[in-house]
Design an enzyme around this catalytic site. Structure first.
Site, PDB file in Angstrom:
ATOM      1  N   TYR A   1       0.801  -1.225   0.000  1.00  0.00           N
ATOM      2  CA  TYR A   1       0.000   0.000   0.000  1.00  0.00           C
ATOM      3  C   TYR A   1       0.832   1.273   0.000  1.00  0.00           C
ATOM      4  O   TYR A   1       0.277   2.369  -0.100  1.00  0.00           O
ATOM      5  CB  TYR A   1      -0.944   0.005   1.204  1.00  0.00           C
ATOM      6  CG  TYR A   1      -2.255  -0.668   0.926  1.00  0.00           C
ATOM      7  CD1 TYR A   1      -3.415   0.061   0.769  1.00  0.00           C
ATOM      8  CD2 TYR A   1      -2.334  -2.048   0.796  1.00  0.00           C
ATOM      9  CE1 TYR A   1      -4.629  -0.558   0.508  1.00  0.00           C
ATOM     10  CE2 TYR A   1      -3.532  -2.678   0.538  1.00  0.00           C
ATOM     11  CZ  TYR A   1      -4.680  -1.930   0.389  1.00  0.00           C
ATOM     12  OH  TYR A   1      -5.880  -2.553   0.113  1.00  0.00           O
TER      13      TYR A   1
ATOM     14  N   LYS B   1       2.313 -14.738   4.534  1.00  0.00           N
ATOM     15  CA  LYS B   1       2.682 -15.588   3.392  1.00  0.00           C
ATOM     16  C   LYS B   1       4.186 -15.857   3.466  1.00  0.00           C
ATOM     17  O   LYS B   1       4.926 -15.769   2.480  1.00  0.00           O
ATOM     18  CB  LYS B   1       2.298 -14.895   2.078  1.00  0.00           C
ATOM     19  CG  LYS B   1       2.378 -15.792   0.836  1.00  0.00           C
ATOM     20  CD  LYS B   1       1.369 -16.916   0.839  1.00  0.00           C
ATOM     21  CE  LYS B   1       1.464 -17.726  -0.463  1.00  0.00           C
ATOM     22  NZ  LYS B   1       0.585 -18.922  -0.443  1.00  0.00           N
TER      23      LYS B   1
ATOM     24  N   ASP C   1      -3.785 -17.744   2.350  1.00  0.00           N
ATOM     25  CA  ASP C   1      -4.748 -18.474   1.527  1.00  0.00           C
ATOM     26  C   ASP C   1      -5.509 -19.502   2.357  1.00  0.00           C
ATOM     27  O   ASP C   1      -6.726 -19.669   2.204  1.00  0.00           O
ATOM     28  CB  ASP C   1      -4.080 -19.109   0.306  1.00  0.00           C
ATOM     29  CG  ASP C   1      -2.712 -19.688   0.593  1.00  0.00           C
ATOM     30  OD1 ASP C   1      -2.003 -19.147   1.451  1.00  0.00           O
ATOM     31  OD2 ASP C   1      -2.336 -20.682  -0.042  1.00  0.00           O
TER      32      ASP C   1
ATOM     33  N   ASP D   1      -6.712  -5.969   4.500  1.00  0.00           N
ATOM     34  CA  ASP D   1      -7.775  -5.375   3.695  1.00  0.00           C
ATOM     35  C   ASP D   1      -8.681  -6.467   3.130  1.00  0.00           C
ATOM     36  O   ASP D   1      -9.910  -6.389   3.210  1.00  0.00           O
ATOM     37  CB  ASP D   1      -7.144  -4.557   2.560  1.00  0.00           C
ATOM     38  CG  ASP D   1      -8.160  -3.667   1.861  1.00  0.00           C
ATOM     39  OD1 ASP D   1      -9.293  -3.534   2.357  1.00  0.00           O
ATOM     40  OD2 ASP D   1      -7.812  -3.095   0.814  1.00  0.00           O
TER      41      ASP D   1
ATOM     42  N   ASP E   1     -12.667  -7.629   4.570  1.00  0.00           N
ATOM     43  CA  ASP E   1     -13.823  -7.649   3.669  1.00  0.00           C
ATOM     44  C   ASP E   1     -14.485  -9.020   3.686  1.00  0.00           C
ATOM     45  O   ASP E   1     -15.721  -9.132   3.652  1.00  0.00           O
ATOM     46  CB  ASP E   1     -13.393  -7.294   2.237  1.00  0.00           C
ATOM     47  CG  ASP E   1     -13.391  -5.790   1.991  1.00  0.00           C
ATOM     48  OD1 ASP E   1     -13.248  -5.035   2.968  1.00  0.00           O
ATOM     49  OD2 ASP E   1     -13.521  -5.373   0.825  1.00  0.00           O
TER      50      ASP E   1
END
Length: 332
Positions: free
Chosen positions: A124, A171, A204, A228, A232
């Site tokens: 970001y 990750k 994931d 983010d 959601d």
């Protein structure tokens, strides 16, 4: 004692839901004064600035901002004003609580997840380089300082609020240096909180587990991009983005906003759901030691939702924004 806060009306449905929320706060007799500003794309077209200088000055004076959604162009145009504000005022902790509500019928009734999203770095930062006409590089930034403070905040929140577990999402199996550092810092800090269970999951796998067994998650802490996406996803578990509040906290400033976008397709139609921004305002009241007002407002909203007679279209109703707002005020 009256407290003055800054309010940004934003774009799209922003002005509508801000008006609804301020009407409810006033009906609850919350001791607040408001310095209200037009910001965003429409303001830029009118006056040549996305955020007027006076709006910045107001926030810097009041330290507290209630912000409606602001349109961000996709793939072109100006940089996200949300990202700009977070960076400018070092609003490093983005906290997004997702909790099931008995009035909203979803696949799961036992969701209660708090996402702590690092808010100032990762992809970001928006650092991109055109290598040639076929290649673009984007820079991912993870620092020890930013990682330590968001992870400590997550554990401190869990300790203060009696939460049982903190999960680090990463990750690190692929990004061994950047996400690897975030994970290692998490494991070091977790040792200082032996009373709180800690674990980690690859992002994931986290997404899969969230849609199968959300009850296994409590507090999540994660770098910016994953936070983010995951938050959601958690909003989908409780009924959608119209029900997910958030706050952005730094050491000096605090910004409270709905997670959803400006929804230009329904702007001006008087059907937008102001609940996410209203619950964000309740988080603001908690932060300002005005918990009693926040409790009253949340109770009124719950009663309206449970009755299911005056709901906006996104939560299976046919009421207007104004009617929904009036129903909450009636409960107050």
């Amino acid at each position: 004692m009256m407290k003055t806060i800054t309010v940004f009306k934003g774009d799209g449905i922003g002005p509508e839901i801000v008006d609804a929320v301020l009407n409810i706060l006033n009906a609850a007799q919350v001791p607040l004064n408001y310095e209200i500003f037009e910001v965003g794309e429409a303001e830029y077209k009118r006056n040549g600035k996305l955020i007027p200088d006076a709006a910045y000055a107001s926030f810097e004076k009041n330290k507290v901002l209630l912000k409606a959604p602001i349109t961000t162009p996709i793939g072109k145009g100006f940089r996200s004003l949300n990202v700009t504000l977070r960076k400018k005022y070092d609003l490093y902790a983005n906290i997004r609580p997702a909790k099931s509500n008995a009035a909203i019928k979803t696949l799961f009734s036992n969701v209660d997840i708090i996402t702590f999203r690092e808010n100032t770095e990762d992809l970001y930062v928006g650092v991109e380089e055109q290598i040639d006409e076929n290649t673009v590089y984007a820079t991912k930034i993870i620092t020890k300082k930013a990682s330590e403070r968001i992870i400590k905040d997550a554990f401190e929140y869990a300790k203060k609020h009696g939460r049982k577990k903190v999960t680090c999402v990463h990750k690190a199996n692929i990004l061994k240096m950047s996400d690897g550092m975030f994970l290692n810092i998490f494991k070091e800090i977790a040792q200082a909180y032996p009373e709180i269970e800690s674990d980690d999951k690859i992002v994931d796998n986290t997404c899969m587990q969230l849609v199968m067994h959300p009850e296994k998650f409590d507090v999540i802490v994660t770098p910016n991009l994953y936070g983010d996406i995951i938050s959601d996803l958690t909003s989908g578990l409780i009924g959608g983005l119209g029900l997910l509040p958030s706050c952005n906290l730094g050491s000096e400033y605090a910004m409270f906003e709905a997670v959803h976008g400006s929804a230009p397709d329904i702007a001006g139609k008087n059907i937008a759901n102001p609940t996410a921004l209203l619950w964000s305002a309740c988080m603001m009241l908690d932060n300002l030691d005005m918990q009693s007002y926040a409790t009253r407002i949340r109770k009124a909203v719950d009663e309206v939702l449970l009755e299911s007679r005056c709901l906006t279209p996104d939560i299976n109703g046919n009421a207007t924004t104004k009617q929904y707002c009036e129903a909450i005020i009636e409960k107050l």
